[in-house]
Design a protein around this motif. Structure first.
Motif, mmCIF file in Angstrom:
data_model
loop_
_atom_site.group_PDB
_atom_site.id
_atom_site.type_symbol
_atom_site.label_atom_id
_atom_site.label_comp_id
_atom_site.label_asym_id
_atom_site.label_seq_id
_atom_site.Cartn_x
_atom_site.Cartn_y
_atom_site.Cartn_z
ATOM 1 N N ALA A 278 -22.732 9.539 1.871
ATOM 2 C CA ALA A 278 -21.584 10.280 0.879
ATOM 3 C C ALA A 278 -20.385 10.402 1.913
ATOM 4 N N ASP A 279 -20.647 10.905 3.118
ATOM 5 C CA ASP A 279 -19.641 11.126 4.276
ATOM 6 C C ASP A 279 -18.955 9.665 4.536
ATOM 7 N N ALA A 280 -19.495 8.652 4.780
ATOM 8 C CA ALA A 280 -18.995 7.495 5.294
ATOM 9 C C ALA A 280 -18.299 6.864 3.913
ATOM 10 N N ALA A 281 -18.692 6.977 2.872
ATOM 11 C CA ALA A 281 -18.034 6.634 1.912
ATOM 12 C C ALA A 281 -16.800 7.104 1.551
ATOM 13 N N ALA A 282 -16.730 8.533 1.570
ATOM 14 C CA ALA A 282 -15.556 9.502 1.296
ATOM 15 C C ALA A 282 -14.436 9.186 2.375
ATOM 16 N N ALA A 283 -15.009 9.261 3.785
ATOM 17 C CA ALA A 283 -14.158 8.604 4.799
ATOM 18 C C ALA A 283 -13.269 7.251 4.692
ATOM 19 N N LYS A 284 -14.187 6.371 4.330
ATOM 20 C CA LYS A 284 -13.475 4.957 3.801
ATOM 21 C C LYS A 284 -12.262 5.198 2.823
ATOM 22 N N ARG A 285 -12.691 5.928 1.762
ATOM 23 C CA ARG A 285 -11.702 6.271 0.792
ATOM 24 C C ARG A 285 -10.377 6.696 1.253
ATOM 25 N N SER A 286 -10.666 7.898 2.121
ATOM 26 C CA SER A 286 -9.462 8.542 2.701
ATOM 27 C C SER A 286 -8.745 7.850 3.497
ATOM 28 N N LEU A 287 -9.204 6.704 4.292
ATOM 29 C CA LEU A 287 -8.441 5.744 5.204
ATOM 30 C C LEU A 287 -7.675 4.828 4.352
ATOM 31 N N GLU A 288 -8.348 4.300 3.081
ATOM 32 C CA GLU A 288 -7.567 3.497 2.385
ATOM 33 C C GLU A 288 -6.187 4.250 1.701
ATOM 34 N N ILE A 289 -6.641 5.318 1.191
ATOM 35 C CA ILE A 289 -5.512 6.263 0.676
ATOM 36 C C ILE A 289 -4.257 6.100 1.597
ATOM 37 N N LEU A 290 -4.658 6.813 2.935
ATOM 38 C CA LEU A 290 -3.451 6.988 3.893
ATOM 39 C C LEU A 290 -2.869 5.542 4.301
ATOM 40 N N ASP A 291 -3.588 4.418 4.166
ATOM 41 C CA ASP A 291 -3.077 3.078 4.637
ATOM 42 C C ASP A 291 -2.152 2.575 3.486
ATOM 43 N N ALA A 292 -2.372 3.047 1.867
ATOM 44 C CA ALA A 292 -1.599 2.544 0.839
ATOM 45 C C ALA A 292 -0.293 3.597 0.674
ATOM 46 N N ASP A 293 -0.512 4.611 1.112
ATOM 47 C CA ASP A 293 0.508 5.609 0.643
ATOM 48 C C ASP A 293 0.794 6.886 1.603
ATOM 49 N N THR A 294 2.050 6.947 2.081
ATOM 50 C CA THR A 294 2.486 7.869 3.083
ATOM 51 C C THR A 294 2.993 9.201 2.482
ATOM 52 N N SER A 295 3.053 9.471 1.221
ATOM 53 C CA SER A 295 3.662 10.554 0.723
ATOM 54 C C SER A 295 2.542 11.704 1.254
ATOM 55 N N LEU A 296 1.549 11.972 1.395
ATOM 56 C CA LEU A 296 0.793 13.157 1.834
ATOM 57 C C LEU A 296 1.145 13.592 3.103
ATOM 58 N N ASN A 297 1.461 12.486 4.058
ATOM 59 C CA ASN A 297 1.747 12.602 5.544
ATOM 60 C C ASN A 297 2.998 13.385 5.389
ATOM 61 N N GLU A 298 4.111 12.754 4.428
ATOM 62 C CA GLU A 298 5.337 13.262 4.363
ATOM 63 C C GLU A 298 5.374 14.620 3.846
ATOM 64 N N LYS A 299 4.527 15.068 2.803
ATOM 65 C CA LYS A 299 4.547 16.292 2.444
ATOM 66 C C LYS A 299 3.972 17.216 3.499
ATOM 67 N N LEU A 300 3.306 16.837 4.148
ATOM 68 C CA LEU A 300 2.619 17.646 5.270
ATOM 69 C C LEU A 300 3.826 18.096 6.262
ATOM 70 N N TRP A 301 4.623 16.961 6.593
ATOM 71 C CA TRP A 301 5.685 17.347 7.592
ATOM 72 C C TRP A 301 6.798 18.601 7.064
ATOM 73 N N GLU A 302 6.962 17.939 5.812
ATOM 74 C CA GLU A 302 7.887 18.963 4.772
ATOM 75 C C GLU A 302 7.596 20.247 4.903
ATOM 76 N N ASN A 303 6.128 20.742 4.697
ATOM 77 C CA ASN A 303 5.757 21.848 4.479
ATOM 78 C C ASN A 303 5.655 22.582 5.829
ATOM 79 N N ALA A 304 5.457 21.903 6.895
ATOM 80 C CA ALA A 304 5.121 22.361 8.280
ATOM 81 C C ALA A 304 6.448 22.908 8.821
ATOM 82 N N THR A 305 7.680 21.920 8.778
ATOM 83 C CA THR A 305 8.817 21.942 9.193
ATOM 84 C C THR A 305 9.500 23.330 8.533
ATOM 85 N N TYR A 306 9.513 23.422 7.412
ATOM 86 C CA TYR A 306 9.939 24.549 6.468
ATOM 87 C C TYR A 306 9.148 25.866 7.088
ATOM 88 N N PHE A 307 8.053 25.746 7.235
ATOM 89 C CA PHE A 307 7.171 27.215 7.635
ATOM 90 C C PHE A 307 7.606 27.603 9.002
#
Length: 395
Positions: A278-307
């Motif tokens: 379960a952990d291996a499959a979930a981690a693989k899916r997470s990496l696939e998401i990050l490879d395909a889309d940078t929106s979460l990373n961008e939101k992280l930096w937006e929130n962190a900079t603001y705070f």
């Protein structure tokens, strides 16, 4: 119980409590998201390493459930007997792609990676130069190797060059390695990898980067090494799957030869049951998401900079952080603990960090704004910070 053991435990526990160094652990009554339930209260969560909010992402939980149905709850054996499932190989292929290396190997935790990789390559005839603020798992991995350990002043390139020159000119050691965190977890500063690589080339040092707090954060999510474009120059890329990736486990990424060696000589790989399907499959899916889309990373930096900007404008001391890690430095250990408790009472969950995790006299609370926080959550937390900060004469 042994009388000596009882006296040892009672004396030392009482000593920690009297100095404000005893850490109270509060169990969560909810998933570890941007809002959590603790002690029957709903709190704004600023203590999680769940940078991208993926720990509770439905895409990951679905992948984990499907893996349990297909592969079972556990892997059943160590990797070298018959605990290597196809899902482990798929995860490692995705990890190598994610880190820009020839190959990768997965472990049960990021801590295990440092225990495994350092001791598999370095031995009693070798020397390790180690940044003085490296994570505890690096320190333990160095000790386990039996190599000579040379502490290098934190991010001090002159000191690194001088000590590298000294150990090479001594002629005492067969192999030499420099180890650093990519992002330092207590202060949030970034290792000076371009300068480190140049010094390593001059003195023929292996370069080993533990990127637990850089993966998912820097380099559009791919980590500190990618941030500097040094995938071909860094020998070991170490990471965890339990922070920004949102699951649990760890990995080493590098050349195919390095990974082949770790599979036959790293003890946690040889003697500990493989990470669950379960952990291996979930981690693989997470990496696939990050490879395909940078929106979460961008939101992280937006929130962190603001705070961080809002805290600084109030007058809080946030140190030298260059990343979403946002310490509020208090100084006195007991005051840091008390400050954390008052934030908790007002609705913000942010743990105090005191010695031995940080040096004496630098007690702090460490904020971890994530991609999952809304602006309203952050504004509510900031209002509480302002109120409690004034109570403690911090602002």
């Amino acid at each position: 119980m042994s009388k000596e053991l009882n006296e040892f435990l009672q004396s030392n526990l009482n000593d920690l409590k009297s100095k404000g160094l005893y850490n109270e652990i509060e169990p969560l009554q909810s998933a570890n998201g941007p809002m959590i339930q603790v002690g029957g209260k709903e709190l704004i969560n600023l203590s999680s390493n769940n940078y991208l909010g993926l720990a509770t992402d439905e895409r990951l939980t679905t992948a984990a459930k499907e893996a349990i149905d297909k592969w079972g709850a556990g892997s059943g054996a160590v990797r070298t007997i018959n605990g290597t499932l196809e899902i482990h190989l798929e995860l490692e292929k995705e990890l190598a792609k994610f880190k820009g290396t020839e190959a990768a190997i997965s472990y049960q935790s990021g801590f295990n990676c440092n225990m495994a990789a350092i001791s598999a390559v370095m031995g009693k005839k070798d020397v390790i130069l180690s940044d003085e603020l490296n994570h505890a798992s690096i320190i333990d991995g160095c000790r386990l190797s039996g190599a000579k350990i040379v502490r290098v002043n934190h991010s001090d390139m002159e000191d690194l060059a001088a000590k590298a020159k000294e150990v090479r000119e001594s002629g005492l050691y067969e192999k030499a390695m420099f180890i650093t965190d990519g992002v330092f977890s207590m202060d949030g500063d970034i290792a000076k990898l371009p300068e480190i690589v140049e010094i390593a080339k001059e003195f023929d040092l292996m370069v080993y980067v533990d990127d637990a707090h850089g993966s998912g954060v820097l380099g559009h999510g791919h980590g500190t090494v990618k941030h500097f474009g040094l995938e071909k120059e860094v020998d070991f890329q170490i990471g965890t799957l339990s922070k920004a990736i949102g699951v649990v486990g760890g990995y080493v990424a590098g050349t195919q030869d390095l990974i082949d060696w770790l599979k036959v000589r790293s003890r946690p790989f040889l003697f500990s049951t493989a990470v669950s399907p379960a952990d291996a499959a979930a981690a693989k899916r997470s990496l696939e998401i990050l490879d395909a889309d940078t929106s979460l990373n961008e939101k992280l930096w937006e929130n962190a900079t603001y705070f961080k900007e809002k805290l600084n404008a109030m007058g809080f001391e946030t140190g030298i952080s260059e990343t979403p890690i946002t310490p509020v430095i208090i100084g006195d250990e007991q005051k840091a603990q008390d400050f954390s408790k008052r934030l908790y009472e007002e609705g913000v969950y942010v743990k105090s960090i005191v010695f031995p995790t940080v040096p004496l006299g630098t007690g702090r609370v460490r904020n971890m704004p994530t991609a999952a926080h809304t602006k309203e959550m952050l504004d509510n937390a900031l209002a509480i910070y302002e109120k409690v900060g004034k109570e403690f004469d911090l602002i």
